[in-house]
Write an enzyme that holds these catalytic residues in place. Structure first.
Site, short mmCIF file in Angstrom:
data_model
loop_
_atom_site.label_atom_id
_atom_site.label_comp_id
_atom_site.label_asym_id
_atom_site.label_seq_id
_atom_site.Cartn_x
_atom_site.Cartn_y
_atom_site.Cartn_z
N GLN A 98 -4.19 30.34 49.73
CA GLN A 98 -5.64 31.02 50.34
C GLN A 98 -6.31 30.18 51.57
O GLN A 98 -6.71 29.08 51.18
CB GLN A 98 -6.44 31.37 49.17
CG GLN A 98 -7.50 32.29 49.42
CD GLN A 98 -8.59 32.55 48.44
OE1 GLN A 98 -9.37 31.29 47.83
NE2 GLN A 98 -8.36 33.52 47.67
N TYR A 103 -18.29 34.11 51.14
CA TYR A 103 -17.98 33.21 52.15
C TYR A 103 -17.82 33.93 53.57
O TYR A 103 -18.25 35.20 53.80
CB TYR A 103 -16.53 32.88 51.96
CG TYR A 103 -16.53 31.77 50.43
CD1 TYR A 103 -17.61 30.91 50.42
CD2 TYR A 103 -16.01 32.16 49.37
CE1 TYR A 103 -17.77 30.09 49.08
CE2 TYR A 103 -16.10 31.68 48.29
CZ TYR A 103 -17.06 30.57 47.95
OH TYR A 103 -17.30 29.86 47.00
N ARG A 115 -8.38 39.00 50.50
CA ARG A 115 -9.13 39.16 49.40
C ARG A 115 -10.47 39.60 49.65
O ARG A 115 -10.92 38.99 50.77
CB ARG A 115 -9.21 37.82 48.46
CG ARG A 115 -9.67 38.04 47.02
CD ARG A 115 -9.72 36.62 46.38
NE ARG A 115 -9.39 36.82 44.88
CZ ARG A 115 -10.00 36.01 43.82
NH1 ARG A 115 -10.68 35.10 44.27
NH2 ARG A 115 -9.52 36.23 42.69
N ARG A 160 -8.82 32.43 34.31
CA ARG A 160 -9.13 31.46 33.35
C ARG A 160 -8.19 31.33 32.31
O ARG A 160 -7.82 30.37 31.70
CB ARG A 160 -10.68 31.77 32.73
CG ARG A 160 -11.81 31.45 33.68
CD ARG A 160 -13.24 32.00 33.23
NE ARG A 160 -14.31 32.03 34.19
CZ ARG A 160 -15.34 32.44 33.97
NH1 ARG A 160 -15.57 33.15 32.99
NH2 ARG A 160 -16.16 32.11 34.75
#
Length: 366
Positions: free
Chosen positions: A99, A185, A232, A322
């Protein structure tokens, strides 16, 4: 009906199942230099039974860093470090994408020699980043400062950094890259009016705000091939001062351009906290109508919810974050209905193997 455990083509790859490892920052790179290491190789290889691994976000340049101990892909040492990881994953039978990350304003002056982070406009994210003492490794969440607005002349250089980072990723042995255009971001900052108030070709109407994303996607796809590139996006996430009433039509315009370029997939981030916004099915259907590639979803999925969205035709692959932390053999546990272990939240960022590669796979019973 597609199953979570049925194979699927994805660009130049064929995945043996539709369980992906979602990108998660774990801050274990070696210092100085933010260099990937053997501990990280062990961690990712343990999870190679995923249909696809997407690595933690990895800065494309020194300017792109926003959190301590996160790895880069812009130095020879970093490329060599990532080669340890891709070799380990491939030996274990896995597939792995890197990524690519530029945090923009989600940063701190300690990463910029006391200077300010950069952004489309000088607007605060009203958010915190994790900064650690390089000697002790002890860190805390600290406020991001007010960024400085990028000069137009600087933007082409950042596009070039993305292109070079993609080339470096292939040199390091990755199967492809995922462009991080989500979660507040830099690319996401360009997409949103709340953080991008330029009056030039990168601001104003949605057609302009998607331009940076398009230039990055074209540069990366031109370097390594569109079939080895995903992106993404996080259309419904508003944290980090990113609320924007125009973001949904902007994202759909971007999806049309992503389809034109031919990227292999769009990875949708869904919020995973209580009372978070839910992605409506109408948006999912409109995205399907606009974009013809694969769609990955991530955010609080379990097996039942994952199978349901696959059966509805609204996603092709489901990424788990997670649950993969304490369950390195998650695909097997999901398929066989085996119990899931819990992770220790105190060991998420930084530290040693404890709470990272120390979680065992379940032993197989003969």
């Amino acid at each position: 009906m597609p199953s979570l455990f049925s194979p699927i083509p994805l660009g130049s790859l064929t995945l043996p199942n539709r369980v992906a490892l979602a990108p998660m920052t774990r801050a274990r790179s070696s210092q100085p230099g933010n260099v990937p290491n053997a501990l990280m190789a062990e961690y990712y290889a343990q999870r190679a039974s995923a249909g696809l691994i997407v690595t933690e976000a990895t800065q494309i340049s020194a300017q792109g860093q926003g959190y301590s101990f996160t790895p880069g892909i812009h130095s020879p040492a970093q490329i060599a470090g990532w080669r340890l990881i891709t070799d380990a994953v491939h030996r274990a039978g896995g597939r792995i994408m890197l990524q690519l990350w530029h945090v923009g304003r989600m940063s701190h002056e300690s990463f910029h020699d006391g200077g300010r982070p950069v952004a489309p406009s000088a607007i605060s994210p009203d958010a915190k980043v994790w900064v650690a003492d390089p000697e002790t490794g002890i860190g805390a969440m600290v406020d991001s400062p007010l960024p400085r607005a990028l000069e137009l002349s600087e933007i082409a250089g950042i596009v070039e950094d993305f292109r070079q980072a993609a080339a470096n990723a292939i040199e390091a042995g990755f199967d492809g890259v995922e462009i991080h255009g989500a979660n507040g971001y830099l690319i996401d900052q360009f997409l949103r009016r709340s953080s991008n108030r330029r009056d030039d070709r990168y601001g104003g109407p949605a057609e302009n705000r998607i331009r940076f994303l398009v230039e990055v996607a074209e540069a990366v796809a031109g370097e390594i091939g569109a079939s080895r590139v995903g992106i993404r996006l996080s259309p419904y996430i508003t944290q980090r001062n990113m609320k924007d009433d125009e973001i949904i039509p902007t994202i759909l315009k971007a999806a049309g351009e992503i389809d034109r370029i031919g990227l292999a997939y769009i990875h949708l981030v869904e919020a995973d906290w209580d009372d978070a916004p839910v992605i409506p099915d109408d948006f999912r259907r409109e995205l399907r109508a606009t974009y013809s590639g694969r769609i990955i979803v991530a955010g609080r999925y379990d097996r039942k919810k994952a199978e349901a969205i696959l059966a509805a035709g609204l996603a092709d692959i489901v990424a788990f974050g997670r649950p993969f932390i304490a369950n390195p053999d998650l695909p097997r546990r999901l398929k066989d209905g085996l119990p899931l272990a819990s992770f220790d939240g105190a060991t998420l960022f930084g530290g040693s193997a404890e709470g990272y590669s120390s979680y065992p796979a379940l032993e197989r019973v003969a």
